[in-house]
Design a protein around this motif. Sequence first.
Motif, short mmCIF file in Angstrom:
data_model
loop_
_atom_site.label_atom_id
_atom_site.label_comp_id
_atom_site.label_asym_id
_atom_site.label_seq_id
_atom_site.Cartn_x
_atom_site.Cartn_y
_atom_site.Cartn_z
N LEU A 191 0.85 -1.18 0.00
CA LEU A 191 0.00 0.00 0.00
C LEU A 191 0.89 1.24 0.00
O LEU A 191 1.78 1.37 0.85
CB LEU A 191 -0.91 0.03 1.23
N LEU A 192 0.64 2.13 -0.93
CA LEU A 192 1.33 3.41 -0.98
C LEU A 192 0.38 4.48 -0.46
O LEU A 192 -0.73 4.65 -0.98
CB LEU A 192 1.77 3.76 -2.40
N GLN A 193 0.79 5.19 0.57
CA GLN A 193 0.04 6.32 1.10
C GLN A 193 0.78 7.60 0.73
O GLN A 193 1.90 7.82 1.18
CB GLN A 193 -0.10 6.20 2.62
N SER A 194 0.16 8.42 -0.08
CA SER A 194 0.81 9.65 -0.53
C SER A 194 -0.03 10.86 -0.14
O SER A 194 -1.26 10.80 -0.13
CB SER A 194 1.03 9.63 -2.04
N LEU A 195 0.65 11.93 0.15
CA LEU A 195 0.01 13.19 0.48
C LEU A 195 0.81 14.31 -0.18
O LEU A 195 2.01 14.45 0.07
CB LEU A 195 -0.04 13.40 1.99
N VAL A 196 0.12 15.08 -1.03
CA VAL A 196 0.77 16.17 -1.76
C VAL A 196 0.04 17.46 -1.42
O VAL A 196 -1.19 17.55 -1.54
CB VAL A 196 0.74 15.93 -3.28
N ARG A 197 0.79 18.46 -1.01
CA ARG A 197 0.22 19.77 -0.67
C ARG A 197 0.55 20.78 -1.77
O ARG A 197 1.69 20.87 -2.22
CB ARG A 197 0.78 20.26 0.67
N THR A 198 -0.48 21.54 -2.14
CA THR A 198 -0.32 22.62 -3.11
C THR A 198 -1.01 23.85 -2.53
O THR A 198 -2.23 23.95 -2.52
CB THR A 198 -0.95 22.27 -4.46
N GLY A 199 -0.20 24.76 -2.01
CA GLY A 199 -0.77 25.93 -1.35
C GLY A 199 -1.52 25.49 -0.11
O GLY A 199 -0.99 24.81 0.77
N ASN A 200 -2.79 25.88 -0.04
CA ASN A 200 -3.63 25.49 1.08
C ASN A 200 -4.38 24.19 0.84
O ASN A 200 -5.12 23.72 1.71
CB ASN A 200 -4.64 26.60 1.40
N ASP A 201 -4.23 23.64 -0.34
CA ASP A 201 -4.91 22.39 -0.69
C ASP A 201 -3.98 21.20 -0.46
O ASP A 201 -2.76 21.31 -0.58
CB ASP A 201 -5.37 22.42 -2.15
N GLN A 202 -4.57 20.06 -0.16
CA GLN A 202 -3.81 18.83 -0.02
C GLN A 202 -4.59 17.69 -0.65
O GLN A 202 -5.82 17.65 -0.61
CB GLN A 202 -3.51 18.52 1.45
N GLN A 203 -3.86 16.77 -1.25
CA GLN A 203 -4.48 15.65 -1.94
C GLN A 203 -3.84 14.36 -1.44
O GLN A 203 -2.64 14.14 -1.61
CB GLN A 203 -4.30 15.77 -3.46
N GLY A 204 -4.66 13.53 -0.82
CA GLY A 204 -4.19 12.25 -0.33
C GLY A 204 -4.67 11.12 -1.21
O GLY A 204 -5.80 11.15 -1.72
N ARG A 205 -3.83 10.13 -1.42
CA ARG A 205 -4.18 8.98 -2.25
C ARG A 205 -3.61 7.71 -1.64
O ARG A 205 -2.55 7.71 -1.03
CB ARG A 205 -3.65 9.14 -3.68
N TRP A 206 -4.36 6.64 -1.87
CA TRP A 206 -3.88 5.30 -1.55
C TRP A 206 -3.75 4.52 -2.85
O TRP A 206 -4.67 4.51 -3.66
CB TRP A 206 -4.84 4.58 -0.61
N HIS A 207 -2.61 3.87 -3.01
CA HIS A 207 -2.36 3.03 -4.18
C HIS A 207 -2.10 1.62 -3.70
O HIS A 207 -1.19 1.40 -2.88
CB HIS A 207 -1.15 3.52 -4.99
N PHE A 208 -2.85 0.66 -4.21
CA PHE A 208 -2.66 -0.75 -3.85
C PHE A 208 -1.90 -1.46 -4.97
O PHE A 208 -2.27 -1.34 -6.15
CB PHE A 208 -4.01 -1.44 -3.62
N TYR A 209 -0.87 -2.21 -4.59
CA TYR A 209 -0.03 -2.92 -5.56
C TYR A 209 0.04 -4.40 -5.21
O TYR A 209 -0.08 -4.79 -4.04
CB TYR A 209 1.40 -2.35 -5.54
N ASP A 210 0.27 -5.21 -6.24
CA ASP A 210 0.49 -6.63 -5.99
C ASP A 210 1.98 -6.85 -5.72
O ASP A 210 2.76 -5.90 -5.62
CB ASP A 210 -0.01 -7.48 -7.16
N HIS A 211 2.36 -8.13 -5.62
CA HIS A 211 3.74 -8.46 -5.27
C HIS A 211 4.74 -7.95 -6.30
O HIS A 211 5.90 -7.67 -5.98
CB HIS A 211 3.87 -9.98 -5.11
N ASN A 212 4.33 -7.82 -7.56
CA ASN A 212 5.22 -7.37 -8.63
C ASN A 212 5.10 -5.88 -8.92
O ASN A 212 5.53 -5.42 -9.98
CB ASN A 212 4.92 -8.17 -9.91
N LEU A 213 4.51 -5.13 -7.99
CA LEU A 213 4.34 -3.69 -8.11
C LEU A 213 3.42 -3.30 -9.26
O LEU A 213 3.57 -2.21 -9.84
CB LEU A 213 5.71 -2.98 -8.25
#
Length: 265
Positions: free
Chosen positions: A143-165
Motif C-alpha cells: 500500500l502506498l500512502q501519498s500526500l501532496v500539498r499545493t498551497g492550502n490544498d492537499q491531496q491524499g491517495r492510496w495506491h494498492f499494488y500486488d507483489h510485482n508492483l
Amino acid sequence: MQQHRQLAQVSLAFLIASAVTLGMLILTIVLVGQSFRGMEQAKVTAATATARQLAISVDDRIQAITQPPSTALAVLRHDPLTEADTLEQRLDRLPVVADILASSEIVSAVYAGYENGDFFLFRKLQNSSARQFPDAPANSHYLLQSLVRTGNDQQGRWHFYDHNLNLLEQRGLTSYNFDPRERPWYQAARESGTLELSAPYVFFTTQETGITLSQRASEKAGTVLGIDVTVTDLGAQLAELKQTPRQPHCHPERLGPAAGRLVTG
C-alpha cells in the motif's frame, strides 16, 4: 567406696560419649549448613551468569535486527526520492523502496516526510497489518500512502499494488489529516541530523504499537526518512532467543570460553 568408684567411672564414660556425640552432631550441622550455602551460592552464580549472557544476547539480537534498516536509511538518504517534488517523480523510486521492504522481515513501512508537508509511505500488507485494511483489493501486497500539498490544498491517495508492483487500485482521500512535520520522529531527526530511534508509540494509520528509525536526508533537501518496526514483529524476533541445551558427558573446560553461550534460533 567400691560402688562410688564404679559410678564415677560410668559418669565419666557417659560424659565422654555425650561430648563425642554432641561434637559429631555439631560438626554434621556445620557441614550440612556449609554445603547448603555452597549450593545456594552456586545457583546464584549460575543465575547471574545466565542473566548477564542473556542481556548480551538480547543486545546483540537487537543490534542485528536494527542494523539492516539503519544501513538502508543511510543508502536511501542519497536517493533522488529525497529531492523529488512531485508524486510522479516519487513513484519512479518505488522499486527502490520496495526492495528495502522485501529485504527485511520486520520492516513494516518505509517513508519520507518533506519540508513542505508532503508525505510518501510504502508499507507491506501482510501479517497484522493486513487486518487494518480489510477492503483492500484481492492480491494486494503493498500500500502506498501519498500526500501532496499545493498551497492550502492537499491531496491524499492510496495506491494498492500486488507483489510485482502492478497497480491494482487507486483511491482518493477526501480527508487525510496528517502532517509529518508534527510527528516526533520527524522533529527528532530534523534537529539532530543523525539516526534517531523513537520510543514505542501508536502508529497513525494502523494503530499498531512500534518504533521508528528516522534520519534527515540532508540540510539541502530538508527531507526526513523513516522506517517502522512493530513491537509484535520485534518481539517475535527476540522470542527466537534460546539457550544452548546441555549436552550429556560434556566437559565445559574442553569447549573453551564459548561453552554455554546463548544462541539465536
